[in-house]
Structure formats: C-alpha cells, structure tokens
Motif scaffolding. Structure first.
Motif, PDB file in Angstrom:
ATOM      1  N   GLU A   1      24.379  37.080  12.199  1.00 33.52           N
ATOM      2  CA  GLU A   1      24.863  38.620  12.435  1.00 33.52           C
ATOM      3  C   GLU A   1      23.855  39.401  13.542  1.00 33.52           C
TER       4      GLU A   1
ATOM      5  N   GLU B   1      22.292  38.075  15.914  1.00 30.61           N
ATOM      6  CA  GLU B   1      22.777  37.571  17.301  1.00 30.61           C
ATOM      7  C   GLU B   1      24.069  37.981  17.816  1.00 30.61           C
ATOM      8  N   ARG B   2      24.889  38.186  16.947  1.00 25.66           N
ATOM      9  CA  ARG B   2      26.416  38.805  17.184  1.00 25.66           C
ATOM     10  C   ARG B   2      26.231  40.021  17.686  1.00 25.66           C
TER      11      ARG B   2
ATOM     12  N   ALA C   1      23.324  41.564  18.913  1.00 23.83           N
ATOM     13  CA  ALA C   1      22.525  41.714  20.251  1.00 23.83           C
ATOM     14  C   ALA C   1      23.825  41.316  21.469  1.00 23.83           C
ATOM     15  N   ASP C   2      24.625  40.253  20.998  1.00 26.45           N
ATOM     16  CA  ASP C   2      25.348  40.068  22.090  1.00 26.45           C
ATOM     17  C   ASP C   2      26.595  41.006  22.475  1.00 26.45           C
ATOM     18  N   ARG C   3      27.058  41.876  21.383  1.00 27.09           N
ATOM     19  CA  ARG C   3      27.707  42.943  21.634  1.00 27.09           C
ATOM     20  C   ARG C   3      26.924  44.080  22.456  1.00 27.09           C
TER      21      ARG C   3
ATOM     22  N   ASP D   1      24.653  43.783  24.465  1.00 31.54           N
ATOM     23  CA  ASP D   1      24.774  43.113  25.788  1.00 31.54           C
ATOM     24  C   ASP D   1      25.726  43.403  26.546  1.00 31.54           C
ATOM     25  N   GLU D   2      26.916  43.193  25.947  1.00 29.61           N
ATOM     26  CA  GLU D   2      28.124  43.449  26.646  1.00 29.61           C
ATOM     27  C   GLU D   2      28.260  44.815  26.852  1.00 29.61           C
TER      28      GLU D   2
END
Length: 56
Positions: free
Chosen positions: A40, A42-43, A45-47, A49-50
C-alpha cells in the motif's frame, strides 16, 4: 503425589507448546500485515509521484 507432579509438569509442557504455537501464528499475521502495508505504501508513493508530475 509423584503422579500429580508429573501431570503438572505435562500440563506445563502442553501450555508452553500452545504459547509457542500462538506466538508463531501471531508472527505470521504480523508478517502478512507488514507485506500488505508495504504494498500500500508503494502504491501511495506511485500516486504521489504521478501527482507531482502532473503538478509540475
């Protein structure tokens, strides 16, 4: 009296084994939760970054 003492020792051993089994089960659950938390994060962090890429 010796038989009672032997039974008490046996019960103490059984109780210790149950404690170990419970600790092992709890540790397994904690590991599962840690893996879920990591995924969760990591998800997230990706969001983030986006969102940062869109904002810039």
């Amino acid at each position: 009296m010796g038989e009672v003492f032997a039974q008490l020792q046996y019960l103490e051993i059984v109780w210790a084994r149950l404690d170990i089994a419970e600790i092992s089960e709890t540790a397994g659950r904690v590991m599962e939760l840690a893996v879920t938390l990591r995924m969760e994060l990591e998800r997230l962090a990706d969001r983030l970054d986006e969102a940062a890429a869109v904002a810039s």
